[in-house]
Design an enzyme around this catalytic site. Structure first.
Site, PDB file in Angstrom:
ATOM      1  N   TYR A  54       0.842  -1.193   0.000  1.00 54.89           N
ATOM      2  CA  TYR A  54       0.000   0.000   0.000  1.00 54.89           C
ATOM      3  C   TYR A  54       0.875   1.240   0.000  1.00 54.89           C
ATOM      4  CZ  TYR A  54       0.812   0.733   5.058  1.00 54.89           C
ATOM      5  OH  TYR A  54       1.376   0.975   6.287  1.00 54.89           O
ATOM      6  N   CYS A  55       0.247   2.363  -0.289  1.00 62.14           N
ATOM      7  CA  CYS A  55       0.954   3.650  -0.322  1.00 62.14           C
ATOM      8  C   CYS A  55      -0.052   4.722   0.062  1.00 62.14           C
ATOM      9  CB  CYS A  55       1.580   3.887  -1.685  1.00 62.14           C
ATOM     10  SG  CYS A  55       0.429   3.707  -3.080  1.00 62.14           S
ATOM     11  N   GLY A  56      -0.191   5.763  -0.766  1.00 65.58           N
ATOM     12  CA  GLY A  56      -1.180   6.793  -0.495  1.00 65.58           C
ATOM     13  C   GLY A  56      -2.488   6.545  -1.228  1.00 65.58           C
ATOM     14  N   LEU A 114      -3.549   4.661   2.155  1.00 69.24           N
ATOM     15  CA  LEU A 114      -3.663   5.546   3.311  1.00 69.24           C
ATOM     16  C   LEU A 114      -4.687   6.664   3.124  1.00 69.24           C
ATOM     17  CD1 LEU A 114      -0.013   5.928   4.629  1.00 69.24           C
ATOM     18  CD2 LEU A 114      -1.936   4.744   5.716  1.00 69.24           C
TER      19      LEU A 114
END
Length: 285
Positions: free
Chosen positions: A242-244, A271
């Site tokens: 995952y990231c943003g 996120l």
């Protein structure tokens, strides 16, 4: 026929006239205002029209290939909608897609993941994108180009997508590894980029910026130690990245595919979705 996951400018130049090749420019721009705060996103269509690889069509990840009704920016379309959009770009059963962007390659890997999520494997990423193409001395074109429309038949692989519930369950699951692909300051919570600072508990941090240099993606041999240290190459473990907003996370998934782990799941909301829900845990270090 299998195709390489990663190709260079010389390979694409040699194969550019192949009848089954479909070159797609997935350029998108992400900028962050000075200091902390959310990122601004801009379609790369104008940049594509100013300069693109000959024959390439533009794949608009922001406006055409994301769910306009979703709460997060780049949420994957449903299968039927994606099939219609990607088929209109000329992608069909007998084509080989080569994707590039004009920046850090993660927009190309995002579309690579979109295609794999819908069951399409005949896809490669151009290492270094348009900068590598021009550095090799190859010509570019202006304006807009297209391919004849094709019928794309989606066959979704649900195992390549992780939902919020999947991630919540993964926090305490010994057989699952959560990997955050953001920079160390955002991971630790020192930099506040989203609604709340920090990372999802039990996550490990493999910053996407460590996987590339000025020439494009580093070789699998160079990055293998980063993934080994996080135990993400253990075939008995499920990996969720995952990231943003589910973009840089696909860069990690792509590298893991290069290292022999093709079935990494992406937390699409990442996120942006997680931090907006105050009931979901975040950890700062």
């Amino acid at each position: 026929m299998s195709h390489p996951l990663l190709v260079d400018a010389a390979w694409l130049h040699e194969h550019l006239a192949d009848p089954g090749i479909r070159v797609l420019d997935a350029t998108t721009f992400l900028t962050q205002p000075e200091g902390d705060g959310y990122y601004d996103v801009e379609s790369g269509r104008q940049a594509y029209e100013k300069a693109h690889i000959p024959g390439a069509a533009f794949a608009d990840l922001l406006h055409d290939l994301a769910d306009p009704d979703a709460a997060t920016t780049f949420t994957a379309l449903d299968s039927a909608a994606f099939a219609a959009k990607i088929g209109a770009l000329g992608v069909g059963p007998d084509t080989h897609v080569v994707i590039y962007d004009q920046g850090p390659n993660v927009w190309a890997t995002r579309l690579w993941w979109n295609l794999r999520y819908e069951g399409f494997d005949s896809v490669s990423v151009l290492n270094g994108g348009l900068p590598a193409w021009t550095a090799a001395g190859h010509e570019t074109r202006t304006g807009t180009e297209s391919y004849p429309a094709a019928e794309f038949v989606a066959s979704r692989r649900p195992e390549l997508l992780a939902t919020q519930s999947d991630v919540l369950a993964a926090i305490d699951a010994p057989d699952t590894i959560l990997v955050n692909s953001l920079d160390p300051d955002t991971f630790s919570g020192k930099r506040v980029t989203y609604a709340r600072p920090g990372h999802i508990p039990s996550s490990v941090n493999i910053p996407f910026i460590n996987l590339a240099d000025a020439n494009g993606f580093k070789s699998p041999e160079e990055v293998r130690p980063l993934f080994d240290s996080a135990n993400t190459l253990d075939p008995t473990k499920k990996v969720i990245t995952y990231c943003g907003s589910g973009i840089a996370a696909t860069g990690l998934a792509f590298h893991l595919a290069l290292l022999g782990r093709p079935n990494v799941a992406i937390y699409d909301g990442s996120l942006t979705e997680w931090s907006a829900n105050p009931t979901l845990p975040l950890q700062t270090t």
